[in-house]
Design a protein around this motif. Structure first.
Motif, PDB file in Angstrom:
ATOM      1  N   VAL A  53       0.834  -1.204   0.000  1.00 23.17           N
ATOM      2  CA  VAL A  53       0.000   0.000   0.000  1.00 23.17           C
ATOM      3  C   VAL A  53       0.872   1.258   0.000  1.00 23.17           C
ATOM      4  N   TYR A  54       1.896   1.264   0.825  1.00 22.96           N
ATOM      5  CA  TYR A  54       2.777   2.432   0.907  1.00 22.96           C
ATOM      6  C   TYR A  54       3.522   2.657  -0.406  1.00 22.96           C
ATOM      7  N   MET A  55       4.030   1.594  -1.010  1.00 23.93           N
ATOM      8  CA  MET A  55       4.744   1.748  -2.282  1.00 23.93           C
ATOM      9  C   MET A  55       3.807   2.209  -3.400  1.00 23.93           C
ATOM     10  N   LEU A  56       2.573   1.728  -3.385  1.00 24.95           N
ATOM     11  CA  LEU A  56       1.602   2.194  -4.381  1.00 24.95           C
ATOM     12  C   LEU A  56       1.318   3.679  -4.187  1.00 24.95           C
ATOM     13  N   TRP A  57       1.215   4.104  -2.933  1.00 28.13           N
ATOM     14  CA  TRP A  57       0.988   5.518  -2.643  1.00 28.13           C
ATOM     15  C   TRP A  57       2.182   6.362  -3.099  1.00 28.13           C
ATOM     16  N   LEU A  58       3.383   5.904  -2.796  1.00 28.76           N
ATOM     17  CA  LEU A  58       4.580   6.631  -3.231  1.00 28.76           C
ATOM     18  C   LEU A  58       4.622   6.738  -4.757  1.00 28.76           C
ATOM     19  N   GLU A  59       4.321   5.637  -5.420  1.00 29.79           N
ATOM     20  CA  GLU A  59       4.325   5.618  -6.880  1.00 29.79           C
ATOM     21  C   GLU A  59       3.297   6.602  -7.449  1.00 29.79           C
ATOM     22  N   GLU A  60       2.103   6.585  -6.876  1.00 26.09           N
ATOM     23  CA  GLU A  60       1.029   7.471  -7.327  1.00 26.09           C
ATOM     24  C   GLU A  60       1.379   8.939  -7.123  1.00 26.09           C
ATOM     25  N   ASN A  61       2.121   9.227  -6.065  1.00 28.78           N
ATOM     26  CA  ASN A  61       2.484  10.608  -5.740  1.00 28.78           C
ATOM     27  C   ASN A  61       3.871  10.986  -6.245  1.00 28.78           C
ATOM     28  N   LEU A  62       4.406  10.138  -7.130  1.00 26.06           N
ATOM     29  CA  LEU A  62       5.698  10.408  -7.777  1.00 26.06           C
ATOM     30  C   LEU A  62       6.821  10.673  -6.785  1.00 26.06           C
ATOM     31  N   LYS A  63       6.824   9.928  -5.710  1.00 30.96           N
ATOM     32  CA  LYS A  63       7.868  10.017  -4.685  1.00 30.96           C
ATOM     33  C   LYS A  63       8.889   8.914  -4.932  1.00 30.96           C
ATOM     34  N   PRO A  64      10.121   9.097  -4.455  1.00 30.65           N
ATOM     35  CA  PRO A  64      11.114   8.023  -4.607  1.00 30.65           C
ATOM     36  C   PRO A  64      10.710   6.790  -3.793  1.00 30.65           C
ATOM     37  N   ILE A  65      10.998   5.619  -4.364  1.00 29.77           N
ATOM     38  CA  ILE A  65      10.625   4.359  -3.719  1.00 29.77           C
ATOM     39  C   ILE A  65      11.892   3.528  -3.509  1.00 29.77           C
ATOM     40  N   TYR A  66      12.065   3.033  -2.302  1.00 26.93           N
ATOM     41  CA  TYR A  66      13.167   2.140  -1.962  1.00 26.93           C
ATOM     42  C   TYR A  66      12.528   0.839  -1.460  1.00 26.93           C
ATOM     43  N   PRO A  67      12.089   0.002  -2.400  1.00 22.76           N
ATOM     44  CA  PRO A  67      11.235  -1.139  -2.062  1.00 22.76           C
ATOM     45  C   PRO A  67      11.775  -2.087  -0.997  1.00 22.76           C
ATOM     46  N   THR A  68      13.013  -2.496  -1.119  1.00 23.06           N
ATOM     47  CA  THR A  68      13.560  -3.458  -0.164  1.00 23.06           C
ATOM     48  C   THR A  68      13.642  -2.836   1.225  1.00 23.06           C
ATOM     49  N   ALA A  69      14.082  -1.593   1.298  1.00 19.49           N
ATOM     50  CA  ALA A  69      14.165  -0.900   2.590  1.00 19.49           C
ATOM     51  C   ALA A  69      12.782  -0.714   3.208  1.00 19.49           C
ATOM     52  N   ILE A  70      11.795  -0.426   2.387  1.00 18.18           N
ATOM     53  CA  ILE A  70      10.425  -0.258   2.891  1.00 18.18           C
ATOM     54  C   ILE A  70       9.921  -1.569   3.486  1.00 18.18           C
ATOM     55  N   LEU A  71      10.147  -2.682   2.786  1.00 22.89           N
ATOM     56  CA  LEU A  71       9.682  -3.964   3.307  1.00 22.89           C
ATOM     57  C   LEU A  71      10.418  -4.334   4.593  1.00 22.89           C
ATOM     58  N   ILE A  72      11.706  -4.083   4.653  1.00 22.74           N
ATOM     59  CA  ILE A  72      12.468  -4.362   5.877  1.00 22.74           C
ATOM     60  C   ILE A  72      11.882  -3.571   7.039  1.00 22.74           C
ATOM     61  N   ASP A  73      11.606  -2.285   6.810  1.00 25.76           N
ATOM     62  CA  ASP A  73      11.034  -1.439   7.861  1.00 25.76           C
ATOM     63  C   ASP A  73       9.644  -1.928   8.263  1.00 25.76           C
ATOM     64  N   ALA A  74       8.831  -2.305   7.280  1.00 19.56           N
ATOM     65  CA  ALA A  74       7.480  -2.802   7.573  1.00 19.56           C
ATOM     66  C   ALA A  74       7.529  -4.068   8.425  1.00 19.56           C
ATOM     67  N   LEU A  75       8.451  -4.956   8.109  1.00 19.04           N
ATOM     68  CA  LEU A  75       8.587  -6.200   8.874  1.00 19.04           C
ATOM     69  C   LEU A  75       9.148  -5.939  10.269  1.00 19.04           C
ATOM     70  N   ALA A  76      10.195  -5.136  10.331  1.00 15.03           N
ATOM     71  CA  ALA A  76      10.857  -4.880  11.612  1.00 15.03           C
ATOM     72  C   ALA A  76       9.961  -4.117  12.589  1.00 15.03           C
ATOM     73  N   ASN A  77       9.128  -3.241  12.058  1.00 13.11           N
ATOM     74  CA  ASN A  77       8.280  -2.413  12.914  1.00 13.11           C
ATOM     75  C   ASN A  77       6.815  -2.832  12.918  1.00 13.11           C
ATOM     76  N   GLN A  78       6.553  -3.982  12.328  1.00  8.24           N
ATOM     77  CA  GLN A  78       5.215  -4.577  12.310  1.00  8.24           C
ATOM     78  C   GLN A  78       4.143  -3.574  11.870  1.00  8.24           C
ATOM     79  N   TRP A  79       4.375  -3.008  10.682  1.00  6.83           N
ATOM     80  CA  TRP A  79       3.406  -2.060  10.126  1.00  6.83           C
ATOM     81  C   TRP A  79       2.053  -2.725   9.954  1.00  6.83           C
ATOM     82  N   ARG A  80       1.016  -1.940  10.114  1.00  6.67           N
ATOM     83  CA  ARG A  80      -0.357  -2.378   9.852  1.00  6.67           C
ATOM     84  C   ARG A  80      -1.037  -1.296   9.019  1.00  6.67           C
ATOM     85  N   THR A  81      -1.918  -1.721   8.139  1.00  9.22           N
ATOM     86  CA  THR A  81      -2.626  -0.754   7.307  1.00  9.22           C
ATOM     87  C   THR A  81      -4.125  -0.995   7.366  1.00  9.22           C
ATOM     88  N   LYS A  82      -4.857   0.087   7.273  1.00 11.29           N
ATOM     89  CA  LYS A  82      -6.313  -0.036   7.164  1.00 11.29           C
ATOM     90  C   LYS A  82      -6.764   0.246   5.736  1.00 11.29           C
TER      91      LYS A  82
END
Length: 131
Positions: A53-82
């Motif tokens: 969801v976060y990467m799709l939002w970044l892509e839609e808003n033309l922001k830089p995406i660091y996919p592997t780092a984002i997933l590492i952070d999501a796993l390490a910090n137990q991200w949740r999305t609604k």
């Protein structure tokens, strides 16, 4: 690399979300990501969904995406999305190459013709898909 048994819930979740994460650019060969995945089992699905969801939002808003780092952070910090919707896994940009080809073949030849001409497409966890 693989640390989950083939019939585990973790492996089932990985198999479901990995193609979408790969298509967004996640490198599952990254050593830090592998270590993080190995240590993660709690909220695994939430982390996968949140990262997508976060990467799709970044892509839609033309922001830089660091996919592997984002997933590492999501796993390490137990991200949740609604904001997760099951339809996200069917977005053209998140489909694996094999699924894209499979859909294109149905569009080109029709379902019956495609099903007669193509034996199968399989996914073998090494990111290669064969027709």
């Amino acid at each position: 690399m693989w640390f989950w048994s083939a019939d585990s819930v973790e492996q089932e979740l990985f198999d479901l979300y990995a193609p979408a994460l790969r298509s967004l650019g996640v490198n599952f060969n990254d050593e830090q990501l592998q270590d993080t995945l190995e240590a993660s089992s709690y909220c695994l699905e939430d982390a996968f969904r949140s990262a997508i969801v976060y990467m799709l939002w970044l892509e839609e808003n033309l922001k830089p995406i660091y996919p592997t780092a984002i997933l590492i952070d999501a796993l390490a910090n137990q991200w949740r999305t609604k904001y997760w919707k099951p339809e996200y896994l069917e977005l053209e940009q998140l489909l694996s190459k094999g699924k894209r080809w499979w859909r294109a073949a149905a569009d080109k030849w029709g379902y019956d013709e495609r099903n007669q001409l193509v034996a199968d497409i399989f996914y073998d966890r090494t990111y290669s898909e064969t027709v």
